[in-house]
Write a protein that holds these residues in place. Structure first.
Motif, PDB file in Angstrom:
ATOM      1  N   CYS A 108       0.847  -1.054  -0.024  1.00 25.39           N
ATOM      2  CA  CYS A 108       0.082   0.017   0.075  1.00 25.39           C
ATOM      3  C   CYS A 108       0.826   1.241   0.183  1.00 25.39           C
ATOM      4  N   ASP A 109       0.371   2.331  -0.588  1.00 25.79           N
ATOM      5  CA  ASP A 109       0.842   3.584  -0.609  1.00 25.79           C
ATOM      6  C   ASP A 109       0.065   4.327   0.651  1.00 25.79           C
ATOM      7  N   ILE A 110       0.889   5.026   1.478  1.00 22.67           N
ATOM      8  CA  ILE A 110       0.309   5.634   2.923  1.00 22.67           C
ATOM      9  C   ILE A 110       0.795   7.024   2.776  1.00 22.67           C
ATOM     10  N   SER A 111      -0.423   7.855   2.765  1.00 27.20           N
ATOM     11  CA  SER A 111      -0.504   9.349   2.970  1.00 27.20           C
ATOM     12  C   SER A 111      -0.594   9.653   4.528  1.00 27.20           C
ATOM     13  N   VAL A 112       0.028  10.795   4.994  1.00 30.55           N
ATOM     14  CA  VAL A 112      -0.197  11.126   6.289  1.00 30.55           C
ATOM     15  C   VAL A 112      -0.231  12.614   6.512  1.00 30.55           C
ATOM     16  N   HIS A 113      -1.114  13.185   7.343  1.00 25.77           N
ATOM     17  CA  HIS A 113      -1.449  14.604   7.742  1.00 25.77           C
ATOM     18  C   HIS A 113      -1.906  14.752   9.024  1.00 25.77           C
ATOM     19  N   VAL A 114      -1.702  16.028   9.746  1.00 24.54           N
ATOM     20  CA  VAL A 114      -1.934  16.072  11.133  1.00 24.54           C
ATOM     21  C   VAL A 114      -3.175  17.124  11.134  1.00 24.54           C
ATOM     22  N   ALA A 115      -4.105  16.697  11.649  1.00 23.65           N
ATOM     23  CA  ALA A 115      -5.413  18.051  11.983  1.00 23.65           C
ATOM     24  C   ALA A 115      -6.168  17.380  13.156  1.00 23.65           C
ATOM     25  N   SER A 116      -6.754  18.370  13.762  1.00 24.91           N
ATOM     26  CA  SER A 116      -7.531  18.385  14.957  1.00 24.91           C
ATOM     27  C   SER A 116      -6.966  17.565  15.946  1.00 24.91           C
TER      28      SER A 116
END
Length: 575
Positions: A108-116
């Protein structure tokens, strides 16, 4: 766009419902991926998409509340932690890792971001058509091919062709937003058997304001299948009971109205890539396909990097035009300042400089009202129409620059003289005004469907749906002028500053007043130079594609200029 003989200011109920739709609170994702939202540093799962069993082979209730390390190996989590350390909260998702996940070890390709306060992992299984080369290499090759375009029209055409070659979509368009938020297709690469959209215009309601705001925050959006069934996120609310904000989620489920809009166009799959200039959404690279089409994250990453270059080129082109306008306007202001420093009073000086003022703010005519008298140059309203235009300007407030490109808002029907636009400057202590006028631009517009009916009632009459026809719909638009650009408004504002900086008086012969006037002139020139430096600083935003050596040379020149300015300041302080 407000059209000929159409003074409506409110949309239909369907348009207003669409404009109010909270599309960032859909509470669901598209089914081609999976979502896990976790707390750090414990990696406890707080939210999961309802389809997570397809990845981890266990239902959401057995995943939520558990540590992610129970399902994902450390060698997958480690690069995610490294990416998270570099991310700002609310920043665009970053493609951070490729790894095997779940009992069946899906690649799998995994994308990440930070919010809330959460780390959001968006996971997409790898497909056989993933790009083998690094996205940076692919993007660099695309950039090198479009960089040689002779002008911006050729640049946009090449950009459309490059994105189509990268993604394989049937149609790729460069879609520019106009001043009235309507969109226009200015470049297109398409399959030979598809009807051309080049030159077509789409009403502003097709992409409402909240959608445009999301395009700025999240530069790339993909819909592999416009007939998908949305996958809910569990639980659907955060710990405070509020709906989940999915503004930054690449997998976010889109508006059902938009999906129906695509299906009505015969579009089964789409992708849009944002072109951002000066912090605003300048346009989109819009991609359509007649069959479902999955574009893998590696391809999207290359398209995203390429779009950053496109945005920089667009921004640099706009800055170059703005600097040309400002340079011309500055020359006019300098010449005007010399005229106003003579022995004539202000009114007399301005009457003799109307032709010069017309060059400061591009227009077709100018009117000066001073001491209750009108003086005109070029194309202006009749003597009956001028007081009406002045009353309109006064009604807009004296602390701003009243301006419009719509004749119906300020012009008497029998005093139009073929005009439509006006920009007003109030100055002096006697309620003096300068009015700049622009002529009407009669325009033959080809719309993609009837713009009067962006939303239509369904057959059962229960709801409002997007229009079904996108056949060319021609209309002649009247009563509009060329819009007043930001550069026009800036030039007008600086002209007002010049006229109001001090009450212009004849220059006496005594040395003290001559020195005072020279001091004013020096300050005026320095203010103009500071404006030029500010514009050069903005122009640097468009140079992100330069090599390190070129960037270093620019840095050396800036350092030399800074040192020279400091030396001048030091010399003045010592003297």
């Amino acid at each position: 766009m407000i059209l000929q003989n159409d003074d409506r200011t409110l949309g239909t109920p369907g348009e207003m419902d669409c404009a109010r739709e909270a599309i960032h609170l859909s509470g669901a994702i598209q089914p081609h991926g999976y979502l896990l939202s976790c707390t750090l540093p414990d990696w406890v799962v707080r939210h999961a998409s309802a389809n997570i069993a397809g990845l981890l082979d266990m239902p959401p209730d057995q995943v939520i509340g558990k540590r992610l390390g129970e399902h994902v190996a450390d060698d997958v989590l480690q690069p995610l932690l490294e990416a998270i350390a570099l991310l700002e909260p609310g920043a665009t998702p970053q493609r951070a890792a490729v790894g095997n996940i779940g009992a069946l070890a899906h690649l799998c390709d995994i994308s990440v971001h930070v919010a809330s306060g959460l780390v959001h992992l968006e996971i997409e299984p790898r497909t056989v058509n993933a790009v083998r080369q690094a996205p940076t290499v692919v993007a660099q090759r695309m950039i090198s091919r479009v960089s040689g375009a002779a002008d911006m029209r050729g640049f946009h055409q090449r950009s459309a062709e490059e994105i189509r070659q990268l993604t394989g979509y049937d149609r790729v368009m460069v879609y520019r937003f106009r001043h009235d938020d309507a969109g226009e297709v200015i470049a297109e690469a398409r399959a030979d058997d598809m009807e051309p959209f080049l030159g077509l215009r789409f009403p502003a309601s097709d992409i409402p304001a909240q959608a445009r705001a999301l395009y700025v925050r999240n530069r790339i959006r993909v819909i592999p299948d416009s007939r998908y069934q949305a996958v809910p996120i569990l639980p659907g609310r955060d710990v405070a009971g509020a709906p989940l904000d999915l503004s930054q989620h690449a997998l976010r489920s889109v508006s059902p109205v938009h999906l129906e809009y695509l299906r009505n166009m015969g579009v089964a799959a789409s992708m849009s890539v944002s072109i951002v200039s000066g912090g605003r959404l300048w346009g989109l690279i819009a991609c359509h396909h007649r069959e479902p089409r999955l574009v893998p994250p590696s391809v999207r990453a290359a398209a995203d990097m390429f779009s950053l270059f496109v945005s920089m080129r667009v921004s640099a082109a706009e800055q170059a035009i703005a600097m040309q306008h400002e340079s011309r306007a500055r020359e006019v202001r300098d010449r005007l300042a010399l005229r106003l420093s003579g022995r004539e009073d202000l009114s007399t000086s301005l009457i003799g400089a109307l032709d010069l003022l017309e060059s400061a703010v591009p227009c077709d005519g100018i009117a000066l009202r001073s001491d209750g008298q009108w003086h005109t140059h070029g194309r202006t309203p009749t003597l009956d129409g001028l007081p009406h235009a002045l009353e309109w300007a006064r009604g807009q407030g004296a602390d701003r620059l009243p301006a419009t490109d719509h004749a119906a808002s300020w012009l008497l029907p029998d005093a139009n003289e073929g005009l439509a636009g006006v920009l007003a400057i109030r100055f002096g202590r006697r309620d003096d005004w300068l009015l700049f006028f622009r002529r009407e631009q009669v325009e033959d517009v080809v719309w993609a469907g009837d713009p009067h009916k962006p939303m239509v009632a369904t057959d059962d009459g229960v709801r409002i749906a997007p229009r079904k026809s996108f056949a060319s719909w021609r209309e002649t638009v009247r009563g509009r002028s060329l819009p007043w650009s930001d550069a026009d408004r800036t030039a007008a504002e600086r002209l007002r500053w010049l006229l109001q900086e001090r009450p212009w008086q004849p220059l006496p012969d005594d040395a003290e007043n001559v020195s005072d006037m020279r001091l004013f002139r020096r300050r005026h020139v320095l203010s103009e130079q500071k404006s030029r430096l500010d514009q050069l600083g903005a122009l640097l935003d468009g140079l992100g594609h330069l090599e390190d050596a070129e960037t270093a040379r620019i840095g050396e020149r800036i350092a030399a200029l800074e040192a020279e300015l400091r030396q001048l300041m030091l010399g003045n302080s010592l003297s």
